[in-house]
Design a protein around this motif. Structure first.
Motif, PDB file in Angstrom:
ATOM      1  N   LEU A 263       0.866  -1.162   0.000  1.00  0.00           N
ATOM      2  CA  LEU A 263       0.000   0.000   0.000  1.00  0.00           C
ATOM      3  C   LEU A 263       0.909   1.220   0.000  1.00  0.00           C
ATOM      4  CD1 LEU A 263      -1.571  -2.441   1.312  1.00  0.00           C
ATOM      5  CD2 LEU A 263      -2.933  -0.736   2.514  1.00  0.00           C
ATOM      6  N   ASN A 264       0.747   2.085  -0.987  1.00  0.00           N
ATOM      7  CA  ASN A 264       1.648   3.217  -1.179  1.00  0.00           C
ATOM      8  C   ASN A 264       0.923   4.548  -1.105  1.00  0.00           C
ATOM      9  OD1 ASN A 264       4.160   1.914  -1.608  1.00  0.00           O
ATOM     10  ND2 ASN A 264       3.503   1.340  -3.666  1.00  0.00           N
ATOM     11  N   SER A 265       1.487   5.476  -0.349  1.00  0.00           N
ATOM     12  CA  SER A 265       0.997   6.854  -0.358  1.00  0.00           C
ATOM     13  C   SER A 265       1.617   7.583  -1.536  1.00  0.00           C
ATOM     14  CB  SER A 265       1.402   7.574   0.932  1.00  0.00           C
ATOM     15  OG  SER A 265       0.901   6.929   2.070  1.00  0.00           O
ATOM     16  N   GLY A 266       0.849   8.444  -2.155  1.00  0.00           N
ATOM     17  CA  GLY A 266       1.392   9.199  -3.273  1.00  0.00           C
ATOM     18  C   GLY A 266       0.364  10.126  -3.875  1.00  0.00           C
ATOM     19  N   PRO A 267       0.741  10.796  -4.969  1.00  0.00           N
ATOM     20  CA  PRO A 267      -0.176  11.752  -5.591  1.00  0.00           C
ATOM     21  C   PRO A 267      -1.340  11.040  -6.257  1.00  0.00           C
ATOM     22  CG  PRO A 267       1.773  11.454  -6.952  1.00  0.00           C
ATOM     23  CD  PRO A 267       2.026  10.713  -5.682  1.00  0.00           C
ATOM     24  N   VAL A 268      -2.534  11.405  -5.878  1.00  0.00           N
ATOM     25  CA  VAL A 268      -3.731  10.872  -6.510  1.00  0.00           C
ATOM     26  C   VAL A 268      -4.596  12.042  -6.954  1.00  0.00           C
ATOM     27  CG1 VAL A 268      -3.722   8.697  -5.232  1.00  0.00           C
ATOM     28  CG2 VAL A 268      -4.932  10.667  -4.289  1.00  0.00           C
ATOM     29  N   GLU A 269      -5.371  11.810  -7.988  1.00  0.00           N
ATOM     30  CA  GLU A 269      -6.225  12.850  -8.544  1.00  0.00           C
ATOM     31  C   GLU A 269      -7.606  12.280  -8.805  1.00  0.00           C
ATOM     32  OE1 GLU A 269      -4.618  14.743 -11.967  1.00  0.00           O
ATOM     33  OE2 GLU A 269      -2.631  15.045 -11.087  1.00  0.00           O
ATOM     34  N   GLU A 270      -8.587  13.144  -8.739  1.00  0.00           N
ATOM     35  CA  GLU A 270      -9.955  12.738  -9.046  1.00  0.00           C
ATOM     36  C   GLU A 270     -10.338  13.100 -10.474  1.00  0.00           C
ATOM     37  OE1 GLU A 270     -11.778  10.922  -7.131  1.00  0.00           O
ATOM     38  OE2 GLU A 270     -10.265  10.941  -5.544  1.00  0.00           O
ATOM     39  N   ALA A 271      -9.412  13.735 -11.213  1.00  0.00           N
ATOM     40  CA  ALA A 271      -9.730  14.231 -12.547  1.00  0.00           C
ATOM     41  C   ALA A 271     -10.124  13.089 -13.478  1.00  0.00           C
ATOM     42  CB  ALA A 271      -8.535  14.987 -13.129  1.00  0.00           C
ATOM     43  N   ALA A 272     -11.214  13.253 -14.181  1.00  0.00           N
ATOM     44  CA  ALA A 272     -11.703  12.210 -15.068  1.00  0.00           C
ATOM     45  C   ALA A 272     -10.736  11.933 -16.204  1.00  0.00           C
ATOM     46  CB  ALA A 272     -13.076  12.615 -15.630  1.00  0.00           C
ATOM     47  N   GLU A 273      -9.957  12.953 -16.611  1.00  0.00           N
ATOM     48  CA  GLU A 273      -9.048  12.760 -17.735  1.00  0.00           C
ATOM     49  C   GLU A 273      -7.797  11.978 -17.356  1.00  0.00           C
ATOM     50  OE1 GLU A 273      -8.253  16.932 -16.045  1.00  0.00           O
ATOM     51  OE2 GLU A 273      -9.977  15.638 -16.499  1.00  0.00           O
ATOM     52  N   LYS A 274      -7.599  11.706 -16.078  1.00  0.00           N
ATOM     53  CA  LYS A 274      -6.446  10.927 -15.633  1.00  0.00           C
ATOM     54  C   LYS A 274      -6.885   9.819 -14.672  1.00  0.00           C
ATOM     55  CE  LYS A 274      -2.850  14.461 -16.138  1.00  0.00           C
ATOM     56  NZ  LYS A 274      -1.761  15.191 -15.437  1.00  0.00           N
ATOM     57  N   PRO A 275      -7.663   8.869 -15.170  1.00  0.00           N
ATOM     58  CA  PRO A 275      -8.140   7.804 -14.277  1.00  0.00           C
ATOM     59  C   PRO A 275      -7.015   6.964 -13.697  1.00  0.00           C
ATOM     60  CG  PRO A 275      -8.576   7.255 -16.569  1.00  0.00           C
ATOM     61  CD  PRO A 275      -8.133   8.681 -16.541  1.00  0.00           C
ATOM     62  N   GLN A 276      -5.852   6.940 -14.395  1.00  0.00           N
ATOM     63  CA  GLN A 276      -4.733   6.151 -13.880  1.00  0.00           C
ATOM     64  C   GLN A 276      -4.154   6.732 -12.600  1.00  0.00           C
ATOM     65  OE1 GLN A 276      -4.740   7.967 -16.611  1.00  0.00           O
ATOM     66  NE2 GLN A 276      -2.851   9.128 -16.870  1.00  0.00           N
ATOM     67  N   LEU A 277      -4.484   7.973 -12.271  1.00  0.00           N
ATOM     68  CA  LEU A 277      -3.972   8.595 -11.060  1.00  0.00           C
ATOM     69  C   LEU A 277      -4.994   8.606  -9.934  1.00  0.00           C
ATOM     70  CD1 LEU A 277      -1.914  11.590 -12.507  1.00  0.00           C
ATOM     71  CD2 LEU A 277      -1.122   9.306 -11.863  1.00  0.00           C
ATOM     72  N   ARG A 278      -6.136   8.015 -10.155  1.00  0.00           N
ATOM     73  CA  ARG A 278      -7.108   7.908  -9.080  1.00  0.00           C
ATOM     74  C   ARG A 278      -6.667   6.828  -8.095  1.00  0.00           C
ATOM     75  NH1 ARG A 278     -12.525   7.480 -12.843  1.00  0.00           N
ATOM     76  NH2 ARG A 278     -12.442   9.580 -13.751  1.00  0.00           N
ATOM     77  N   PRO A 279      -7.135   6.894  -6.858  1.00  0.00           N
ATOM     78  CA  PRO A 279      -6.848   5.792  -5.937  1.00  0.00           C
ATOM     79  C   PRO A 279      -7.335   4.479  -6.538  1.00  0.00           C
ATOM     80  CG  PRO A 279      -7.783   7.663  -4.753  1.00  0.00           C
ATOM     81  CD  PRO A 279      -7.930   7.970  -6.220  1.00  0.00           C
ATOM     82  N   ARG A 280      -6.477   3.471  -6.516  1.00  0.00           N
ATOM     83  CA  ARG A 280      -6.860   2.198  -7.122  1.00  0.00           C
ATOM     84  C   ARG A 280      -5.916   1.086  -6.697  1.00  0.00           C
ATOM     85  NH1 ARG A 280      -7.944   1.471 -12.026  1.00  0.00           N
ATOM     86  NH2 ARG A 280      -8.447   3.619 -12.579  1.00  0.00           N
ATOM     87  N   TRP A 281      -6.433  -0.139  -6.750  1.00  0.00           N
ATOM     88  CA  TRP A 281      -5.594  -1.319  -6.679  1.00  0.00           C
ATOM     89  C   TRP A 281      -5.096  -1.591  -8.089  1.00  0.00           C
ATOM     90  CZ3 TRP A 281      -3.650  -3.915  -2.659  1.00  0.00           C
ATOM     91  CH2 TRP A 281      -4.235  -3.744  -1.396  1.00  0.00           C
ATOM     92  N   LEU A 282      -3.776  -1.564  -8.249  1.00  0.00           N
ATOM     93  CA  LEU A 282      -3.182  -1.802  -9.554  1.00  0.00           C
ATOM     94  C   LEU A 282      -2.580  -3.206  -9.569  1.00  0.00           C
ATOM     95  CD1 LEU A 282      -2.607  -0.460 -12.288  1.00  0.00           C
ATOM     96  CD2 LEU A 282      -0.388   0.247 -11.377  1.00  0.00           C
ATOM     97  N   VAL A 283      -2.937  -3.967 -10.603  1.00  0.00           N
ATOM     98  CA  VAL A 283      -2.402  -5.318 -10.766  1.00  0.00           C
ATOM     99  C   VAL A 283      -1.187  -5.251 -11.681  1.00  0.00           C
ATOM    100  CG1 VAL A 283      -2.882  -7.661 -11.551  1.00  0.00           C
ATOM    101  CG2 VAL A 283      -4.673  -6.330 -10.439  1.00  0.00           C
ATOM    102  N   HIS A 284      -0.056  -5.782 -11.199  1.00  0.00           N
ATOM    103  CA  HIS A 284       1.181  -5.844 -11.976  1.00  0.00           C
ATOM    104  C   HIS A 284       1.375  -7.268 -12.488  1.00  0.00           C
ATOM    105  CE1 HIS A 284       3.223  -2.007 -10.570  1.00  0.00           C
ATOM    106  NE2 HIS A 284       2.161  -2.075  -9.778  1.00  0.00           N
ATOM    107  N   PHE A 285       1.645  -7.417 -13.781  1.00  0.00           N
ATOM    108  CA  PHE A 285       1.942  -8.712 -14.372  1.00  0.00           C
ATOM    109  C   PHE A 285       3.406  -8.746 -14.803  1.00  0.00           C
ATOM    110  CE2 PHE A 285      -2.669  -8.259 -15.381  1.00  0.00           C
ATOM    111  CZ  PHE A 285      -3.114  -9.325 -14.609  1.00  0.00           C
ATOM    112  N   ARG A 286       4.095  -9.812 -14.429  1.00  0.00           N
ATOM    113  CA  ARG A 286       5.492  -9.971 -14.806  1.00  0.00           C
ATOM    114  C   ARG A 286       5.588 -10.628 -16.171  1.00  0.00           C
ATOM    115  NH1 ARG A 286       5.615 -11.344  -9.227  1.00  0.00           N
ATOM    116  NH2 ARG A 286       6.787  -9.820  -8.010  1.00  0.00           N
TER     117      ARG A 286
END
Length: 279
Positions: free
Chosen positions: A193-216
């Motif tokens: 769980l990481n603290s960092g810059p998050v945004e609510e802007a619709a044009e940047k959904p990748q910066l909203r709070p989210r669980w991100l799945v990483h695939f190797r």
């Protein structure tokens, strides 16, 4: 033979990742090209598919986005011993339950929720596959929560999923390491769980709070090229700065995920993070 456990045996731990999609066949084609997965139909019906890597279950695809009126997205599921109790805890602690609990006989029951910051996750009560795993450095995937305040998020998930802390008992253990929160199951790192810059802007959904799945992946460049060739999009500003190479991708249906080289360290290191003091 694929063995199963019941969620009471690993309550609190990640137990599955699933893509909520619109079209199973289209999703299978994309992820086969990018990640080399093969697919088989599961026991939950034609709308559901199980992805496998070298014969081992990796993830699920559920073509239920339209039916449940939920976004197309990759979602981690956490095991709970009682879905109704877990849903009550989510609501009591300020989260929102959007769907469920819904029964998926004969496997179990699921619910979809969002935490206090808006990151989506799922809970699952029932049977899980023993071969499936996430996070431990050799698993094909790992989980990372992007949120404004990792400590606050850890309190929410710890109370909701009953993670162990301060010497308490529980299936998962939480460790606070500088500006990150590490979740461990059976001694292995399974999520951060990481603290960092998050945004609510619709044009940047990748910066909203989210669980991100990483695939190797074995070849990051080849996987990235395959994603673009098959209708995916490389997302700029898709991941917080790290010392490892990563590429965040939006699949043709809009779901975000991140590709990591398989030979990198299992956890990205933030540039401002200090070396871990854990033994």
């Amino acid at each position: 033979m694929i063995m199963v456990l019941v969620t009471a045996e690993l309550a609190g731990a990640p137990c599955w990742i699933s893509l909520t999609a619109r079209d199973v066949a289209a999703s299978e084609s994309f992820y086969n090209a990018v990640l080399g997965w093969t697919f088989r139909r599961g026991s939950l019906g034609r709308a559901f598919s199980v992805a496998e890597a070298d014969g081992v279950p990796v993830a699920g695809i559920a073509a239920v986005a339209r039916e449940l009126a939920v976004p197309v997205a990759w979602t981690p599921y956490f095991a709970v011993d009682d879905a109704d109790d877990a849903v009550a805890r989510i609501r009591e602690r300020g989260g929102t339950v959007g769907v469920g609990p819904v029964a998926y006989p004969p496997r179990g029951r699921a619910a979809l929720a969002v935490d206090r910051e808006g990151a989506a996750f799922g809970i699952w009560e029932g049977r899980v596959l023993t071969e499936w795993r996430v996070g431990d450095g050799t698993a094909p995937a790992w989980l990372e929560l992007h949120t404004a305040d990792a400590l606050d998020a850890a309190l929410f998930y710890g109370e909701t999923l009953q993670w162990a802390s301060d010497g308490g008992t529980g299936c998962c253990e939480v460790s606070y390491e500088h500006d990150q929160v590490v979740l461990r199951y059976d001694g292995e790192d399974v999520a951060r769980l990481n603290s960092g810059p998050v945004e609510e802007a619709a044009e940047k959904p990748q910066l909203r709070p989210r669980w991100l799945v990483h695939f190797r992946v074995r070849d990051l460049e080849a996987a990235t090229e395959a994603a673009v060739e098959h209708g995916g999009t490389v997302v700029q500003e898709g991941a917080w700065p790290t010392r490892t190479r990563q590429v965040t991708v939006r699949d043709p249906d809009g779901a975000l995920f991140t590709l990591d080289p398989s030979r990198t360290a299992p956890w990205p290191i933030r540039p401002d993070a200090q070396p871990s003091t854990r033994s």
